[in-house]
Enzyme design. Structure first.
Site, PDB file in Angstrom:
ATOM      1  N   GLY B 231       0.823  -1.199   0.000  1.00  0.00           N
ATOM      2  CA  GLY B 231       0.000   0.000   0.000  1.00  0.00           C
ATOM      3  C   GLY B 231       0.860   1.254   0.000  1.00  0.00           C
ATOM      4  N   GLY B 502      -0.877   1.390  13.031  1.00  0.00           N
ATOM      5  CA  GLY B 502      -1.729   0.211  12.895  1.00  0.00           C
ATOM      6  C   GLY B 502      -1.602  -0.765  14.051  1.00  0.00           C
ATOM      7  N   ASN B 581       7.867  -8.509  16.390  1.00  0.00           N
ATOM      8  CA  ASN B 581       8.374  -9.637  15.614  1.00  0.00           C
ATOM      9  C   ASN B 581       9.620  -9.179  14.849  1.00  0.00           C
ATOM     10  OD1 ASN B 581       8.900 -11.408  13.402  1.00  0.00           O
ATOM     11  ND2 ASN B 581       6.842 -12.258  13.574  1.00  0.00           N
ATOM     12  N   PRO B 582      10.794  -9.602  15.292  1.00  0.00           N
ATOM     13  CA  PRO B 582      12.032  -9.104  14.676  1.00  0.00           C
ATOM     14  C   PRO B 582      12.105  -9.388  13.175  1.00  0.00           C
ATOM     15  CG  PRO B 582      12.514 -10.482  16.603  1.00  0.00           C
ATOM     16  CD  PRO B 582      11.029 -10.548  16.384  1.00  0.00           C
ATOM     17  N   GLN B 588      10.277  -4.584   7.422  1.00  0.00           N
ATOM     18  CA  GLN B 588       9.648  -3.276   7.219  1.00  0.00           C
ATOM     19  C   GLN B 588      10.660  -2.143   7.230  1.00  0.00           C
ATOM     20  OE1 GLN B 588       6.125  -3.006   9.831  1.00  0.00           O
ATOM     21  NE2 GLN B 588       5.319  -1.705   8.235  1.00  0.00           N
ATOM     22  N   GLY B 652       5.342   2.646  16.389  1.00  0.00           N
ATOM     23  CA  GLY B 652       5.209   2.163  15.011  1.00  0.00           C
ATOM     24  C   GLY B 652       6.528   2.148  14.260  1.00  0.00           C
ATOM     25  N   GLY B 654       6.433   1.474  10.616  1.00  0.00           N
ATOM     26  CA  GLY B 654       6.123   1.391   9.184  1.00  0.00           C
ATOM     27  C   GLY B 654       6.798   2.440   8.343  1.00  0.00           C
ATOM     28  N   GLU B 655       7.111   3.581   8.921  1.00  0.00           N
ATOM     29  CA  GLU B 655       7.565   4.686   8.086  1.00  0.00           C
ATOM     30  C   GLU B 655       8.956   5.202   8.398  1.00  0.00           C
ATOM     31  OE1 GLU B 655       3.660   7.049   7.029  1.00  0.00           O
ATOM     32  OE2 GLU B 655       3.370   5.729   8.732  1.00  0.00           O
TER      33      GLU B 655
END
Lengths: 343, 690
Positions: B231, B502, B581-582, B588, B652, B654-655
């Site tokens: 996404g 998330g 979770n490594p 990511q 987070g 993700g970014e």
């Protein structure tokens, strides 16, 4: 996109005959370029003549020591052939620097030569393009020109030929074998592709229905085996078209007291509507001392005729730099380029 | 501050639970969902950038075998709400950008739909358009809702008095988040009930947007999206393709309509990162202490719907500096609608800020890490709140050790191997750490198995796996006894997989549900019992300035004669709280860094202003990095837990991997060549002597 008929040719003569009756027919080989074009509406043939069954997928040795490469030999197979790797490593490198593994597994020798430009405007039917729609204008002029020609272009078209393989074949003095309505003809690879002039819709000198059946490689010489290479300059390390590429074979005089050039064969990619054989540079190099200065001067002389457009001026410097760097490396002057070709 | 959840499954590198199904092709993506007799949609798109449709003649298209319907603004369902210019398609004759949806053909086969689309004759009347982004454009203005300017102290006096001044403009281009799975939707109306099988980062947020526009209650819209093939923000908000499919399906009640956006169309229709210009005016003392901090950022946007890339975001809190003037502006143009792309604001904002810091370090004769140490703020310069576990300097030092920064010769062009110039660069990374309230989870017990239901999304990031691990620890059972269900509005409400919120937000709901479940049903529950829990706000977010930090290091080589740039190695160290979770976390972070490589060296949407669209609109011409571009890539994290982040102890991830990566590379290019790259991406051709 429009519906089309489909036939599978059993032999080259049958393929040529199938095309003869249908002016809007097209050959289908690996399909890596044509199928995209069908989907995007770049071309709309009413008949596809599938060449997949033709017995043209072998590489045979010729009596003079050369190789005859069938038009349906896949790019991956040609690159991996031990004779090609031994005698013409430049060709193997050029092939492996093109496209991706998946595409090379499907793309054929003949299809590679006849692939069409990746000019973004040619590939976008919502923009004018003289190559796709003659007379509609050239959108690249004044537009996005990073991948466009600096040599031999015209006011009608500044597209480049995208093949890497063809650049190596141009430097190798390969011969293209063509079957047409009137029988077999042979032409030098360097005479296959045209400059755009005022007919940019014509990429090559072939007529409708002409079928490339083979490409013949000349017998190897020592220089081709040991002092030849292909270098591709691009915006990312794999799966990108050349900004500039150089195929070169350098023959040094073994008897000369100082390193001296006997002959050089050089072709450039990414700079013109056809693989660009650098004849002017070759002439200057024959008999010249094998020095960086010679190479620089030859490269500068070749690029003197360059006419970049806004947005691709850098290619003149880049092409000169690449030529000089490759020739120096072949002469043993520089350190080896550490970049290995794609595996 | 809350008690941390005891980790048992958390912290283990479990392989993706959905992996085996994915590699065997058994995990259904949106387009693959089996439906009976679907119709296939191919869109009609504008070939002018501004104007009006004057006529649409579909006669020839409708005469074609297999063509069922052509939908246009003349016959489409009227929407109940047309505020959202991007989504309110086919409501009138206006054209606001090139590539805009003007209609669609529905046919029995994809081929017939595509052929018929070519046969529809659209006549349009064009108007002069403006698609050229420049920061000095007279139409540059404050974003809708205000520029949120900062003006503290006396900036002009401070910069006039500064011993060192860096005054430079930096720019980032249009970038396109093109996931491997394109945006795809199957829509079917059964009476007043609409079902969408689609690819989205949030089924509930998409429903909240679409249902009111379609004039139906949320309960009449079901959205199903169990697997998402990437996404990167582009599926965070519903785009016009989803609306088009829903409108088209409305014209053929009871029949499913399938639509996969083509790669070319994605460049105009599914969001992209707008261009930014960032002018920094920084004043410092000779020792590197920043005294005056000025930034004027401008973002491109679209007249059809405003979305600015808020490049000032990281500069609000990154470094000290008493006198500050920071402004964000926007320039709307007649172009496609931009949207979220991984780390909106932070990713481009840290390009300008972190290249500027490199320039400032050079001007002060300081090591760039030392410069950052000297400008570490005591509290958040933006809000005045204390920072929560700001460990930027720890990341920089840990990274410096791992990377081997100490033996670096700071002079540009100092290192040469063969024909290659070699350089190294560093940059900071940051991303806000927050959690969204409002997600709910339902836990139901049946024969020793706990079914955990929540409308969360897995974009390939690992939600299926990580949320199972969280659920197991929340219920204090083995992960094998958890049956997770996500990606469906029939499940309890979940917030979007966006802004790196998330997993933290959904886990808060799962933890609340597990608490409720154990409270109500004990540790030996009967079959069929269930409990629901809802994620509350994190109270610590009011008290602290909560951000994650990181440090990015890069080594490049540049071929002197041809300009070719190669990334030898890249290393990131991140402070992101507890790692759930490594295995998926590393993936990511590496993916984020890889996107930063693209930002630095490859990605650029080439908008042709004459036409108004991006012309390199496929993945052969729009380059993202490939394996061959990156020789070594490492992501590390500080071993830590963040109690302020809630019982999960995690922020987070993700970014943040994307943030700072591009600047580290640009700084390395400068160190290698002496050429300062201020406009990304930097191409080899920019480094050739002219």
């Amino acid at each position: 996109m429009r519906p089309f008929d489909y036939v599978r040719a059993d032999d080259p003569a049958g393929a040529v005959a199938a095309m003869a009756e249908r002016p809007d027919a097209a050959y289908l080989a690996g399909g890596t370029n044509l199928v995209d074009h069908l989907k995007l509406g770049i071309t709309a043939p009413d008949l596809l003549v599938d060449l997949g069954r033709l017995d043209l997928a072998d590489i045979e040795e010729l009596p003079d020591g050369g190789l005859r490469v069938g038009a349906m030999v896949r790019n991956s197979d040609l690159a991996a052939d031990p004779r090609v790797r031994r005698d013409h490593p430049m060709l193997s490198r050029a092939l492996l620097s093109g496209a991706s593994g998946q595409l090379r597994n499907a793309a054929t020798t003949g299809g590679n030569l006849l692939q069409r430009t990746r000019c973004v405007y040619f590939q976008d039917p919502t923009t004018p393009c003289n190559k796709r729609a003659p007379g509609s204008g050239c959108s690249a002029l004044g537009g996005y020109t990073r991948y466009h020609a600096i040599l031999g272009a015209s006011d009608a078209c500044i597209a480049t030929h995208p093949s890497d393989m063809a650049v190596a074949l141009a430097a190798l003095d390969a011969t293209v074998v063509v079957l047409g309505d009137d029988g077999e003809k042979r032409l030098p690879l360097t005479a296959l592709h045209r400059l755009p002039g005022d007919e940019p819709e014509r990429d090559t000198v072939l007529e409708h229905g002409d079928l490339i059946t083979a490409v013949e490689l000349p017998p190897p010489d020592g220089a081709a085996r040991t002092r030849s290479t292909y270098r591709k300059i691009r915006d990312r390390a794999s799966y990108a078209f050349a900004l500039v590429s150089v195929a070169a074979v350098l023959e040094l005089d073994p008897d000369a007291a100082r390193p001296t050039i006997l002959s050089a064969r050089i072709a450039l990619g990414g700079v013109a509507h056809a693989p660009w054989r650098a004849r002017r540079a070759e002439q200057l190099l024959a008999g010249a001392p094998a020095t960086r200065e010679s190479f620089r001067r030859a490269a500068a002389a070749e690029l003197e005729r360059a006419r970049p457009v806004a947005g691709n001026e850098f290619k003149v410097t880049m092409a000169q730099g690449a030529m000089g760097s490759v020739l120096a490396e072949l002469a043993g002057l520089g350190e080896e380029n550490e970049d290995s070709p794609d595996e | 501050m809350s008690d941390l959840l005891r980790a048992s499954a958390i912290g283990t590198g479990r392989v993706r639970l959905d992996g085996p199904d994915k590699v065997r092709g058994l995990a259904p993506y949106a387009y693959e969902h089996p439906v009976e007799h679907p119709l296939h949609l191919f869109p009609l798109c504008s070939t002018i950038a501004l104007g009006r449709v004057t006529a649409i003649d579909a006669t020839a298209a409708l005469a074609l075998d297999g063509v069922v319907h052509v939908i246009t603004h003349e016959n489409a369902l009227r929407l109940a709400d047309t505020e959202d210019g991007e989504l309110a398609i086919l409501q009138d004759d206006r054209i606001g950008f090139r590539g805009q949806y003007l209609g669609a053909v529905l046919a029995e086969t994809p081929e017939a739909a595509r052929q018929a689309a070519d046969l529809v004759e659209v006549t349009a009347e064009g108007a002069p358009h403006d698609a050229v982004f420049r920061p000095d454009h007279p139409a540059v203005r404050e974003p809708e809702g205000g520029g949120d300017d900062i003006d503290t102290g006396d900036f002009e006096a401070a910069i006039a008095a500064a011993e060192i001044v860096v005054d430079q403009r930096y720019s980032t281009p249009l970038e396109h988040n093109n996931p491997m799975e394109p945006h795809t939707t199957i829509a079917r109306w059964d009476g007043e009930q609409l079902t969408l099988w689609t690819s989205t980062q949030g089924v509930h947020p998409a429903r909240q947007t679409l249902a009111p526009m379609l004039g139906i209650d949320p309960e009449q819209l079901r959205i199903i999206s169990p697997h998402v093939g990437g996404g990167f923000g582009s599926k965070g908000l519903p785009h016009a393709d989803m609306m088009l499919t829903a409108l088209a399906a409305h014209a053929v009640p009871g029949r499913a309509v399938k639509h996969a956006v083509t790669r070319q169309h994605m460049f105009a229709l599914t969001g992209y990162r707008p261009a930014t210009s960032q002018r920094f005016r920084i004043g410092a003392r000779a020792d590197g202490t920043i005294t005056a901090f000025g930034l004027e950022a401008v973002s491109s946007s679209s007249h059809t719907k405003e979305f600015p890339e808020v490049a000032i975001k990281p500069s609000r809190q990154m470094y000290a500096g008493e006198h500050r003037r920071i402004t964000q502006r926007v320039l709307p143009l007649d172009v496609a609608v931009p949207s979220w792309m991984r780390a909106p604001g932070e990713a481009p904002g840290m390009v300008g800020l972190e290249i500027m810091m490199d320039e400032l370090a050079e001007a002060c004769g300081l090591d760039p890490i030392e410069l950052r140490v000297r400008n570490e703020p005591e509290h958040d310069p933006d809000t005045g709140k204390p920072f929560n576990r700001r460990r930027l300097i720890d990341c920089l030092h840990e990274g410096a050790t791992r990377f081997g920064w100490a033996d670096r010769d700071p002079r540009p062009r100092a290192r040469r191997e063969g024909g290659w110039l070699i350089g190294t660069g560093v940059a900071s990374a940051t991303y806000p750490a927050s959690r969204q309230p409002g997600s709910k989870a339902r836990i139901r017990h049946e024969a020793g198995v706990y079914e955990v239901g929540i409308g969360a999304a897995d974009l390939g990031t690992g939600t299926w796996t990580a949320l199972t691990q969280v659920s197991a620890d929340a219920l204090e059972v083995d992960p094998d006894r958890i049956a997770l269900r996500i990606g469906d509005t029939a499940l309890p409400n979940a917030t979007v997989a966006g802004s790196s919120t998330g997993l933290a937000s959904w886990s808060a709901a799962v933890l609340a549900a597990a608490d409720a479940f154990r409270r109500e049903h004990g540790t030996a529950p009967a079959d069929g019992v269930e409990a629901i829990g809802e994620a509350a706000e994190n109270p610590a977010e009011k008290q602290f300035a909560m951000h994650s930090y990181g440090a990015q290091f890069a080594q490049v080589r540049v071929q002197e004669e041809t300009g070719e740039i190669r990334l030898d190695r890249m290393l990131g160290v991140f402070s992101v709280g507890r790692i759930i979770n490594p295995r998926t976390a590393r993936s990511q972070l590496l993916g984020g860094m890889t996107m930063g490589v693209g930002m630095a060296l490859h990605e650029k949407g080439e908008l042709d202003p004459r036409f108004g669209h991006v012309v390199n609109h496929d993945l052969a011409e729009y380059h993202v990095p490939v394996n061959a571009d990156i020789r070594s890539l490492e992501a590390h994290w500080l071993d830590e837990e963040d109690p302020q982040a809630g019982p999960l102890g995690a922020r987070g991830i993700g970014e943040i991997g994307t943030v700072g990566a591009a600047a580290a590379i640009a700084n390395a290019v400068h160190h290698a060549t002496g050429v300062r790259a201020r406009d990304l991406p930097v191409f080899g051709s920019d480094l050739l002597a002219r």
